[in-house]
Design an enzyme around this catalytic site. Structure first.
Site, PDB file in Angstrom:
ATOM      1  N   PRO A  84      -3.083 -11.823  10.540  1.00 35.05           N
ATOM      2  CG  PRO A  84      -1.189 -12.276  11.827  1.00 35.05           C
ATOM      3  CD  PRO A  84      -1.746 -12.412  10.437  1.00 35.05           C
TER       4      PRO A  84
ATOM      5  CG  ASN B 295      -0.169  -0.141   2.505  1.00 38.85           C
ATOM      6  OD1 ASN B 295       0.622   0.731   2.850  1.00 38.85           O
ATOM      7  ND2 ASN B 295      -0.370  -1.245   3.218  1.00 38.85           N
TER       8      ASN B 295
ATOM      9  CE  LYS C  17       8.864 -12.108 -13.933  1.00 39.56           C
ATOM     10  NZ  LYS C  17       9.742 -11.483 -14.911  1.00 39.56           N
TER      11      LYS C  17
HETATM   12  O1  C5P Z   1      -8.815  -2.385  10.810  1.00 36.53           O
HETATM   13  P1  C5P Z   1      -7.812  -1.369  10.337  1.00 36.53           P
HETATM   14  O2  C5P Z   1      -6.724  -1.972   9.481  1.00 36.53           O
HETATM   15  O3  C5P Z   1      -8.394  -0.155   9.697  1.00 36.53           O
HETATM   16  O4  C5P Z   1      -7.148  -0.850  11.694  1.00 36.53           O
HETATM   17  C1  C5P Z   1      -6.097   0.025  11.698  1.00 36.53           C
HETATM   18  C2  C5P Z   1      -5.296  -0.135  12.939  1.00 36.53           C
HETATM   19  O5  C5P Z   1      -5.048  -1.517  13.230  1.00 36.53           O
HETATM   20  C3  C5P Z   1      -3.931   0.479  12.781  1.00 36.53           C
HETATM   21  O6  C5P Z   1      -3.522   0.925  14.066  1.00 36.53           O
HETATM   22  C4  C5P Z   1      -3.078  -0.680  12.302  1.00 36.53           C
HETATM   23  O7  C5P Z   1      -1.711  -0.510  12.595  1.00 36.53           O
HETATM   24  C5  C5P Z   1      -3.665  -1.854  13.071  1.00 36.53           C
HETATM   25  N1  C5P Z   1      -3.632  -3.143  12.358  1.00 36.53           N
HETATM   26  C6  C5P Z   1      -2.816  -4.165  12.803  1.00 36.53           C
HETATM   27  N2  C5P Z   1      -2.805  -5.380  12.151  1.00 36.53           N
HETATM   28  C7  C5P Z   1      -3.587  -5.582  11.080  1.00 36.53           C
HETATM   29  C8  C5P Z   1      -4.420  -4.544  10.610  1.00 36.53           C
HETATM   30  C9  C5P Z   1      -4.420  -3.346  11.260  1.00 36.53           C
HETATM   31  O8  C5P Z   1      -2.084  -3.969  13.788  1.00 36.53           O
HETATM   32  N3  C5P Z   1      -3.563  -6.743  10.470  1.00 36.53           N
END
Ligand code: C5P
Length: 403
Positions: A305, A210, A289
């Site tokens: 997770p 991203n 690949k």
């Molecule tokens: O659910 P969402 O991704 O929008 O939540 C964002 C928050 O959760 C952020 O603080 C991000 O660092 C954390 N997060 C995480 N592990 C994930 C997804 C999001 O720690 N797999």
């Protein structure tokens, strides 16, 4: 060594013979890692030319308030917002009087009124001017309004007299400026922070990721270190340098980030999840690949997770702070995440169309279960410091209610 790593410093230079020493102040700020912009008052320009400051700072010098061209390039409001701190060195008796009155009829005084950043003055004047009750009254007034004062020193003066009113040396001003950022509000605390994007391998040469730059998380890490915390930063791939006094652990995928966090979490009082963790990863990483063909290619994805939710669910969980990057309904989505993930605090920001990811500025909506505060648009390092202060307050509140 003095560190002003990543700081945006606005140096105001007013009319005093000590203005020649301001050139050395710019050098010291730059050597310590700061970005510097100089605002020269009409009085200051009588002593040193704009060209000197332009060459040393590497930025155009600002001096006009009511000049359409200058305002269009970077006006007083943008400069006020840009600065992490405004340092006026030298601050002449006249400049101090104008600030104390809250005047806004030249660029420097207007910036001082418009900024939310801390303002500091390094006074420089003849000793008789320094001791005059009117000067001392003005200084008291400025102190009451939160303006910091560096010096002056007592010693030999340009006019041949000896006494108080001599501007501090450039190195001392740089040191005092660095000290401004050292708040100590997290002294003795351990903070674990995640930052940056994650990369989810599709095959040996491709990945899903991203637009996260990591800037917000790194700014929070730096602010926490400056606040006296022991900081571990678990970072996805970014191009950013390691902030001073921060222990960085590099990871690439969400799974690696999860494992690194779980390994470190026990020793920490506070967990701040600023990483943009990929929600899904390819169910299988191809060993070789993947070759191009004319057929539709389907990638099967499996959930990663939720690192933050898992940390918040631990018995004896640390204080947990999350981030929420949203393209719509900022408050509603952030509140839902705060509750669902059982967080202590969430900082939400709007992303998309040039906002949030990769930019240097941002604004944040900070929610806890019983409060909501907007941190208006500012540099990410300023927002990082404001957030760290709020987290430290929350930590102290929780600890005192637990006893
Ligand atoms: O659910 P969402 O991704 O929008 O939540 C964002 C928050 O959760 C952020 O603080 C991000 O660092 C954390 N997060 C995480 N592990 C994930 C997804 C999001 O720690 N797999």
């Amino acid at each position: 060594m003095i560190s002003l790593h990543n700081k945006r410093l606005l140096l105001g230079v007013s009319g005093s013979i000590a203005a020649y020493k301001a050139a050395e102040v710019v050098r010291r700020f730059k050597d310590a890692g700061a970005e510097v912009r100089v605002v020269l008052t009409a009085g200051g320009a009588e002593f040193v030319t704009p060209l000197t400051f332009q060459a040393l700072s590497g930025n155009p010098v600002h001096s006009e308030l009511l000049d359409t061209e200058a305002e269009a390039a970077m006006g007083h409001i943008q400069l006020a917002r840009w600065a992490d701190a405004v340092i006026i060195a030298p601050a002449s008796a006249n400049c101090i009087a104008r600030l104390a009155q809250g005047r806004a009829d030249d660029l420097l005084s207007a910036i001082c009124l418009a900024t939310e950043a801390p303002v500091a003055i390094a006074p420089a004047m003849n000793q008789q001017m320094w001791v005059k009750p009117s000067t001392q009254d003005n200084l008291r007034q400025l102190t009451q309004h939160g303006v910091l004062q560096f010096g002056p020193a007592v010693g030999e003066q340009a006019c041949g007299e000896t006494g108080p009113g001599r501007m501090l040396e450039a190195g001392q001003i740089a040191q005092c400026t660095a000290d401004m950022f050292e708040t100590g509000v997290l002294a003795g605390r351990s903070v674990l922070i995640t930052a940056g994007p994650t990369q989810e391998a599709i095959d040996p040469v491709r990945y899903l990721s991203n637009h996260s730059s990591g800037k917000m998380g790194y700014a929070v890490a730096q602010a926490a270190a400056e606040a006296g915390a022991r900081v571990t930063l678990i970072s996805g791939p970014t191009a950013l340098p390691i902030p001073p006094r921060v222990n960085r652990i590099d990871v690439s995928s969400a799974q690696q980030m999860y494992e690194a966090v779980m390994q470190q979490i026990n020793d920490n009082d506070i967990f701040i999840a600023a990483a943009a963790v990929a929600d899904y990863r390819p169910a299988r990483e191809a060993r070789q690949k993947i070759k191009k063909s004319k057929d539709i290619l389907t990638l099967e994805l499996q959930p990663n997770p939720d690192i933050l939710a898992e940390v918040a669910a631990l018995t004896d969980a640390p204080i947990c702070v999350g981030f929420a990057a949203e393209t719509e309904n900022l408050e509603r989505h952030a509140r839902e995440k705060l509750q669902r993930k059982k967080l202590d605090m969430i900082a939400a920001n709007a992303v998309g169309e040039g906002r949030g990811f990769g930019t240097d500025d941002n604004s944040l909506l900070v929610l806890t279960l019983d409060s909501m505060q907007t941190l208006s648009r500012a540099s990410k390092s300023s927002l990082g410091r404001q957030l760290v202060r709020m987290i430290a307050e929350l930590f102290d509140r929780k600890r005192s209610s637990a006893h």
